[in-house]
Write a protein that holds these residues in place. Sequence first.
Motif, PDB file in Angstrom:
ATOM      1  N   HIS A   4       0.834  -1.204   0.000  1.00 33.82           N
ATOM      2  CA  HIS A   4       0.000   0.000   0.000  1.00 33.82           C
ATOM      3  C   HIS A   4       0.871   1.258   0.000  1.00 33.82           C
ATOM      4  O   HIS A   4       1.667   1.476   0.907  1.00 33.82           O
ATOM      5  N   LYS A   5       0.750   2.059  -1.068  1.00 33.47           N
ATOM      6  CA  LYS A   5       1.525   3.306  -1.128  1.00 33.47           C
ATOM      7  C   LYS A   5       0.827   4.304  -2.042  1.00 33.47           C
ATOM      8  O   LYS A   5      -0.073   3.942  -2.800  1.00 33.47           O
ATOM      9  N   CYS A   6       1.263   5.537  -1.960  1.00 31.31           N
ATOM     10  CA  CYS A   6       0.648   6.558  -2.800  1.00 31.31           C
ATOM     11  C   CYS A   6       1.349   6.587  -4.160  1.00 31.31           C
ATOM     12  O   CYS A   6       2.568   6.733  -4.230  1.00 31.31           O
ATOM     13  N   LEU A   7       0.554   6.462  -5.207  1.00 30.48           N
ATOM     14  CA  LEU A   7       1.146   6.369  -6.550  1.00 30.48           C
ATOM     15  C   LEU A   7       1.488   7.728  -7.144  1.00 30.48           C
ATOM     16  O   LEU A   7       2.290   7.830  -8.059  1.00 30.48           O
ATOM     17  N   TRP A   8       0.877   8.785  -6.638  1.00 29.07           N
ATOM     18  CA  TRP A   8       1.085  10.085  -7.289  1.00 29.07           C
ATOM     19  C   TRP A   8       1.916  11.058  -6.450  1.00 29.07           C
ATOM     20  O   TRP A   8       2.263  12.122  -6.928  1.00 29.07           O
ATOM     21  N   ASP A   9       2.214  10.700  -5.240  1.00 28.15           N
ATOM     22  CA  ASP A   9       3.049  11.581  -4.424  1.00 28.15           C
ATOM     23  C   ASP A   9       3.867  10.711  -3.472  1.00 28.15           C
ATOM     24  O   ASP A   9       3.346  10.161  -2.506  1.00 28.15           O
ATOM     25  N   LEU A  10       5.150  10.598  -3.778  1.00 25.94           N
ATOM     26  CA  LEU A  10       5.977   9.693  -2.972  1.00 25.94           C
ATOM     27  C   LEU A  10       6.368  10.292  -1.632  1.00 25.94           C
ATOM     28  O   LEU A  10       7.034   9.659  -0.827  1.00 25.94           O
ATOM     29  N   LYS A  11       5.951  11.522  -1.394  1.00 29.79           N
ATOM     30  CA  LYS A  11       6.358  12.177  -0.161  1.00 29.79           C
ATOM     31  C   LYS A  11       5.382  11.928   0.998  1.00 29.79           C
ATOM     32  O   LYS A  11       5.550  12.478   2.077  1.00 29.79           O
ATOM     33  N   TYR A  12       4.391  11.134   0.777  1.00 26.82           N
ATOM     34  CA  TYR A  12       3.508  10.769   1.895  1.00 26.82           C
ATOM     35  C   TYR A  12       4.311  10.037   2.959  1.00 26.82           C
ATOM     36  O   TYR A  12       5.109   9.145   2.641  1.00 26.82           O
ATOM     37  N   ASN A  13       4.093  10.410   4.186  1.00 25.13           N
ATOM     38  CA  ASN A  13       4.895   9.772   5.237  1.00 25.13           C
ATOM     39  C   ASN A  13       4.310   8.438   5.722  1.00 25.13           C
ATOM     40  O   ASN A  13       4.990   7.677   6.387  1.00 25.13           O
ATOM     41  N   GLU A  14       3.081   8.145   5.328  1.00 27.57           N
ATOM     42  CA  GLU A  14       2.533   6.818   5.664  1.00 27.57           C
ATOM     43  C   GLU A  14       2.941   5.894   4.514  1.00 27.57           C
ATOM     44  O   GLU A  14       2.202   5.722   3.548  1.00 27.57           O
ATOM     45  N   LYS A  15       4.126   5.335   4.616  1.00 23.29           N
ATOM     46  CA  LYS A  15       4.738   4.640   3.487  1.00 23.29           C
ATOM     47  C   LYS A  15       5.190   3.237   3.892  1.00 23.29           C
ATOM     48  O   LYS A  15       5.293   2.927   5.083  1.00 23.29           O
ATOM     49  N   PRO A  16       5.457   2.383   2.904  1.00 20.08           N
ATOM     50  CA  PRO A  16       5.791   0.979   3.184  1.00 20.08           C
ATOM     51  C   PRO A  16       6.944   0.798   4.172  1.00 20.08           C
ATOM     52  O   PRO A  16       6.920  -0.130   4.981  1.00 20.08           O
ATOM     53  N   GLU A  17       7.930   1.697   4.118  1.00 16.35           N
ATOM     54  CA  GLU A  17       9.094   1.539   5.005  1.00 16.35           C
ATOM     55  C   GLU A  17       8.695   1.549   6.488  1.00 16.35           C
ATOM     56  O   GLU A  17       9.419   1.006   7.321  1.00 16.35           O
ATOM     57  N   ARG A  18       7.577   2.152   6.788  1.00 12.56           N
ATOM     58  CA  ARG A  18       7.139   2.154   8.185  1.00 12.56           C
ATOM     59  C   ARG A  18       6.963   0.729   8.675  1.00 12.56           C
ATOM     60  O   ARG A  18       7.394   0.343   9.761  1.00 12.56           O
ATOM     61  N   PHE A  19       6.324  -0.042   7.854  1.00 13.56           N
ATOM     62  CA  PHE A  19       6.055  -1.445   8.181  1.00 13.56           C
ATOM     63  C   PHE A  19       7.346  -2.280   8.105  1.00 13.56           C
ATOM     64  O   PHE A  19       7.688  -3.018   9.029  1.00 13.56           O
ATOM     65  N   ILE A  20       8.064  -2.081   7.000  1.00  9.85           N
ATOM     66  CA  ILE A  20       9.282  -2.871   6.771  1.00  9.85           C
ATOM     67  C   ILE A  20      10.299  -2.648   7.889  1.00  9.85           C
ATOM     68  O   ILE A  20      10.883  -3.585   8.425  1.00  9.85           O
ATOM     69  N   ASN A  21      10.484  -1.373   8.256  1.00 12.16           N
ATOM     70  CA  ASN A  21      11.513  -1.075   9.258  1.00 12.16           C
ATOM     71  C   ASN A  21      11.140  -1.547  10.662  1.00 12.16           C
ATOM     72  O   ASN A  21      12.013  -1.915  11.442  1.00 12.16           O
ATOM     73  N   VAL A  22       9.861  -1.517  10.974  1.00  9.25           N
ATOM     74  CA  VAL A  22       9.453  -2.034  12.290  1.00  9.25           C
ATOM     75  C   VAL A  22       9.776  -3.528  12.364  1.00  9.25           C
ATOM     76  O   VAL A  22      10.393  -4.005  13.325  1.00  9.25           O
ATOM     77  N   LEU A  23       9.395  -4.248  11.323  1.00 14.95           N
ATOM     78  CA  LEU A  23       9.687  -5.687  11.313  1.00 14.95           C
ATOM     79  C   LEU A  23      11.193  -5.946  11.379  1.00 14.95           C
ATOM     80  O   LEU A  23      11.659  -6.828  12.098  1.00 14.95           O
ATOM     81  N   LYS A  24      11.927  -5.131  10.629  1.00  9.94           N
ATOM     82  CA  LYS A  24      13.373  -5.314  10.571  1.00  9.94           C
ATOM     83  C   LYS A  24      14.001  -5.132  11.955  1.00  9.94           C
ATOM     84  O   LYS A  24      14.847  -5.916  12.379  1.00  9.94           O
ATOM     85  N   ARG A  25      13.561  -4.116  12.659  1.00 12.34           N
ATOM     86  CA  ARG A  25      14.124  -3.865  13.986  1.00 12.34           C
ATOM     87  C   ARG A  25      13.728  -4.980  14.968  1.00 12.34           C
ATOM     88  O   ARG A  25      14.530  -5.387  15.812  1.00 12.34           O
ATOM     89  N   CYS A  26      12.506  -5.457  14.849  1.00 12.86           N
ATOM     90  CA  CYS A  26      12.074  -6.571  15.707  1.00 12.86           C
ATOM     91  C   CYS A  26      12.904  -7.816  15.406  1.00 12.86           C
ATOM     92  O   CYS A  26      13.239  -8.590  16.301  1.00 12.86           O
ATOM     93  N   GLU A  27      13.206  -7.977  14.142  1.00 11.40           N
ATOM     94  CA  GLU A  27      14.044  -9.102  13.718  1.00 11.40           C
ATOM     95  C   GLU A  27      15.449  -8.956  14.312  1.00 11.40           C
ATOM     96  O   GLU A  27      15.993  -9.888  14.892  1.00 11.40           O
ATOM     97  N   GLU A  28      16.016  -7.772  14.167  1.00  8.73           N
ATOM     98  CA  GLU A  28      17.368  -7.521  14.687  1.00  8.73           C
ATOM     99  C   GLU A  28      17.469  -7.825  16.179  1.00  8.73           C
ATOM    100  O   GLU A  28      18.472  -8.331  16.653  1.00  8.73           O
ATOM    101  N   LEU A  29      16.424  -7.470  16.891  1.00  5.92           N
ATOM    102  CA  LEU A  29      16.439  -7.715  18.337  1.00  5.92           C
ATOM    103  C   LEU A  29      15.978  -9.137  18.648  1.00  5.92           C
ATOM    104  O   LEU A  29      15.753  -9.481  19.808  1.00  5.92           O
ATOM    105  N   LYS A  30      15.817  -9.943  17.617  1.00  8.50           N
ATOM    106  CA  LYS A  30      15.435 -11.359  17.758  1.00  8.50           C
ATOM    107  C   LYS A  30      14.127 -11.526  18.529  1.00  8.50           C
ATOM    108  O   LYS A  30      13.961 -12.459  19.316  1.00  8.50           O
ATOM    109  N   LEU A  31      13.210 -10.611  18.276  1.00  7.06           N
ATOM    110  CA  LEU A  31      11.947 -10.659  19.021  1.00  7.06           C
ATOM    111  C   LEU A  31      10.919 -11.545  18.331  1.00  7.06           C
ATOM    112  O   LEU A  31      10.185 -12.277  18.982  1.00  7.06           O
TER     113      LEU A  31
END
Length: 723
Positions: free
Chosen positions: A14-41
């Motif tokens: 889910h992302k905005c197709l016409w304005d990439l500057k929206y702050n509700e963006k896929p990386e929000r989800f990806i990075n949360v998971l990544k950090r949880c992974e890093e901390l082996k949670l």
Amino acid sequence: MTTGVVYDQRMADHKCLWDLKYNEKPERFINVLKRCEELKLLQRCLPLKPREATEEELLKLHTPDMISILKDTENISDEEALEKLSSKYDFLYIHPSTYQLSLLAAGSTVELVSNILDGKIRNGMAIIRPPGHHAMKSEYCGYCFYNNVAIAAQHALDNRGLKRILIVDWDIHHGQATQQMFYGDPRVLYFSIHGFQNGAFWPHLRESDYHYIGRGAGLGYNINVPMNEVKMGNSDYMAIFHQLLLPIAYEFNPELIIVSAGYDAALGCPEGEMEITPACYSHFTNSLMGLANGRLAVVLEGGYCLKSLSEGAALTLRTLLGDPCPPLLSNLDTPTKSAQNTILSVMYVLRRYWKCLQHLEVFSVQEIKDATKIRENQFWPQIEFLGSDEKPETYPTRDICPVQDPKVAAELDAQLDVLIAGTCLDVQQYRVGFVANSTECIESLSEIIQRCHMLPTDRTETGAGRTTSAILLNLIDSLVDGTCRSGIAIGDNSCHIVVDSLKYAIDDRSLQNVMFIDMRTHPDREIQKFFQEDVRILYASLFAFLDSCGSESVGAKTTKLAVNVGLQQSCGDGDVLSALFRILLPVAYQFGPQLIVVAADHSPSGGVSSECFGQVIHLLTSLCGGRLAVIFKHNKDPSSSLSGLKICVKALLGDPISMLTPEGTNQQLNVVSMSAIHNVIREQNAFWNALKFEVQVPDINVLIPPYMNDGKVLRYNPELLQH
Ligand code: X5A
Ligand code: ZN
């Protein structure tokens, strides 16, 4: 019983197709998971299967249009059409994947909550997007399509027959949709802390202010804590927890807690411009984990600084898993004047509904005719609204997110790096150490004690010149060395033993500061005399004065290093919690001890329940990374009750602690105990400036505060007194 987690990789689509500057963006989800992974949670959690919400679930709170309109966008690949539709809603974009992912977000939240209610997991987190708390009955709003948290709460009401659900919304934006959905329902207590700026902050609604407290039977069950300034931080938020949320939550006694967990009030977020540090979210989480038998569902909402979002969310999950709360790197201080005003305003409008708020003194409104008559110890609540009530036909769909000045962004990023690097994520090998001179008379507890790590009862080396109590010194060693997180000692707890072990922690083990709390029915106030001049040791006691009340400040008047709260022996759980939330926790968070030593009785006496004692112990574990040593006196009487001891071991082990009974928290506060608390706060707030809430409020109880502030003159409107 473990911690569940639910997410679906597709949620990155889910992302905005016409304005990439929206702050509700896929990386929000990806990075949360990544950090949880890093901390082996993630590997420590039970993964739950994400699923789509059913039509039936959605239609309980949304109109059929809310389903069909979005469903029809599934096959639209025409950006222009999507943007046009999006412009009908406030702060929103739609992507062809949005329909399915919104269904998944809502269904997964229901799944999380029902697994908790089934007892398959104790608590858990939904790492999902799109978020939900702005999605109204028949209007998408603020990146939200279906109200995930509200739908899950409704499910718990309808299909599981729950009677009391607490929704805590710590996203920086007011979850106006959740408020609307349960506004008249006393079964759902909605508690939101949000940016407001007197209406200048999105979503700019009057109904986000503090005097919107519910309707009909739901009066008192909608609680808004509007923040009217930016840069609010840990001190402001923890004060809101201690002064409002936690007392009310314990009185409400929820069967389930759902958190609308946005991380947009965290340091670095351009939306919120607040300054909560990531570690503080651990403290929010841990302080709620004692309630509702531990049934806590955390559901991701907003959060637009990737670094503080992913760190805050990961630390939240880590806390749900039972790891220690990382100590806050700066001790708490006075909340800002603006936050104090907010807290007092909320107390003022809600005090007729919640006994725990009935401690404030009042002054007579009749005597106040203009602003100059308000004294310094008197609080005059005000309402100001700078927003507008008009709604536009269409909303902008491009370039609407706040952009940080690159210099500011770099600075915040660097601050976050320092915070993250400095946050202690140690986990000790053993959760609870146990040491007793003799285990006779505690045989009945053997099952629970077996889950503790047994510490030796003797020692070859005593601390220099310390010939006393090997067991206490061994316990302190195991905590300082990091073998055990917390511990219990049963043996001699007389004055010189306690004094000696506190000195040992400081002098021999080089701890910077230690807090000692005497929670016995008859505290040993000799102990405080040994530390009058020692700023490294803070002495506090609860209970005590049967003949007199008030605090006793021994030591130099300037240092005020003893905090004695003279509760009545006849007091109840509510009074003890009041002392904890209004005095002990704020003081402890300002002191920032590296170790807390508690002396306690085997079972609490008077009107105080052992459950309450367990809750107190649990709440103290938020401090000093849970480094808590609790000492009990060895009791030779085999018939004596061990209920306090047992619940203390359970609390330290991280087991869910039983809730307080209604008799405990549903009674009027004890007048004498309240005046004792009041006296302590008044005497000590010059030194412990985390204690700042003792002012008088108007003596009128009305729904809408009966005043207006037109410039300098305060007027009050007698018509509004009719309510
Ligand atoms: C879920 C959430 C915020 C919308 C931003 C409005 N929505 N400025 O955080
Ligand atoms: Zn938000």
